[in-house]
Design a protein around this motif. Structure first.
Motif, mmCIF file in Angstrom:
data_model
loop_
_atom_site.group_PDB
_atom_site.id
_atom_site.type_symbol
_atom_site.label_atom_id
_atom_site.label_comp_id
_atom_site.label_asym_id
_atom_site.label_seq_id
_atom_site.Cartn_x
_atom_site.Cartn_y
_atom_site.Cartn_z
ATOM 1 N N GLN A 1 0.815 -1.218 0.000
ATOM 2 C CA GLN A 1 0.000 0.000 0.000
ATOM 3 C C GLN A 1 0.847 1.267 0.000
ATOM 4 O OE1 GLN A 1 -2.540 -1.479 3.411
ATOM 5 N NE2 GLN A 1 -4.084 -0.408 2.209
ATOM 6 N N CYS B 1 -10.821 -0.143 2.858
ATOM 7 C CA CYS B 1 -9.399 -0.327 2.576
ATOM 8 C C CYS B 1 -8.839 1.040 2.218
ATOM 9 C CB CYS B 1 -9.213 -1.307 1.421
ATOM 10 S SG CYS B 1 -7.482 -1.556 0.986
ATOM 11 N N LEU B 2 -7.712 1.406 2.824
ATOM 12 C CA LEU B 2 -7.108 2.720 2.548
ATOM 13 C C LEU B 2 -6.737 2.865 1.075
ATOM 14 C CD1 LEU B 2 -4.867 2.930 5.736
ATOM 15 C CD2 LEU B 2 -6.817 4.401 5.233
ATOM 16 N N HIS C 1 -6.785 -9.248 6.614
ATOM 17 C CA HIS C 1 -6.852 -8.224 5.560
ATOM 18 C C HIS C 1 -5.439 -7.827 5.110
ATOM 19 C CE1 HIS C 1 -8.809 -4.376 3.870
ATOM 20 N NE2 HIS C 1 -7.510 -4.145 3.768
ATOM 21 N N HIS D 1 -3.184 -8.466 1.530
ATOM 22 C CA HIS D 1 -2.463 -7.458 0.734
ATOM 23 C C HIS D 1 -1.107 -7.998 0.268
ATOM 24 C CE1 HIS D 1 -4.684 -3.717 0.523
ATOM 25 N NE2 HIS D 1 -4.930 -3.697 1.811
ATOM 26 N N LEU E 1 -8.278 -0.214 6.571
ATOM 27 C CA LEU E 1 -7.118 -1.079 6.719
ATOM 28 C C LEU E 1 -6.262 -1.113 5.454
ATOM 29 C CD1 LEU E 1 -9.936 -3.152 7.214
ATOM 30 C CD2 LEU E 1 -8.330 -3.773 8.922
#
Ligand code: ZN
Length: 182
Positions: free
Chosen positions: A53, A90-91, A132, A136, A182
């Motif tokens: 991310q 989700c960010l 979660h 990722h 998240l």
């Protein structure tokens, strides 16, 4: 000046779909990345963040649901039990909130920021967040749990949003449509 250009990679960025590489050697740089990730997670009002991310293709996550900060390297789920459903945001996917079914309890094995092996038993929300973030690291996102038609709707919505973000930047309020980020 509410608009800030996000440091967080958004859906459509290929790094989010890559499998993160295992960290072979834990170095001061690894600790630096984990510190940066923690800062970005707190600044984004998130309760978890995974390295892809922020554009880093090494298996690292940070998690804090309000009970303390976990900085983990090479985290793996070694045991799953039961099931739960949480509404997750989700960010990396602003303005989307999805119900995701996951295990209720998990056991995680990982290394801490000094390469020491750690084992964590987690349940409920904490278990959800670990699952979660570990998703990722596999290139998996919450939209992968949605139905085909929901995915189409989300894609359309995000297409518009992405265009505007490109022009104007992401406003902080845009990431807060869902309670869990998240
Ligand atoms: Zn996420």
């Amino acid at each position: 000046m509410n608009e800030t250009r996000s440091e967080i990679r958004l859906l459509g960025d290929p790094v989010l779909r890559k499998k993160a590489k295992p960290v072979k050697e834990v170095t001061p740089e690894s600790r630096d990345i984990l510190a940066q990730m923690s800062r970005i997670m707190y600044e984004s009002m998130g309760i978890g963040l995974a390295s892809p991310q922020v554009g880093i293709n090494q298996a690292m996550i940070v998690v804090d649901i309000g009970t303390g900060l976990y900085k983990l390297i090479n985290p793996k789920i070694v045991k799953k039990e039961g099931s739960q459903v949480q509404e997750e945001g989700c960010l990396s996917i602003p303005n989307v909130c999805l119900k995701v079914k996951r295990a209720k309890k998990v056991r995680i094995s990982a290394q801490d920021e000094f390469a020491k092996p750690v084992a964590i038993e987690a349940q409920d929300l904490l278990a959800c967040v670990f699952q979660h973030e570990i998703d990722h690291l596999k290139g998996k996102l919450i939209i992968d749990y949605a139905s085909f038609f929901d995915r189409l709707k989300i894609r359309k919505k995000l297409g518009k949003l992405r265009k505007r973000i490109k022009d104007e930047g992401l406003s902080k309020s845009e990431t807060k449509s869902c309670k869990l980020q998240l």
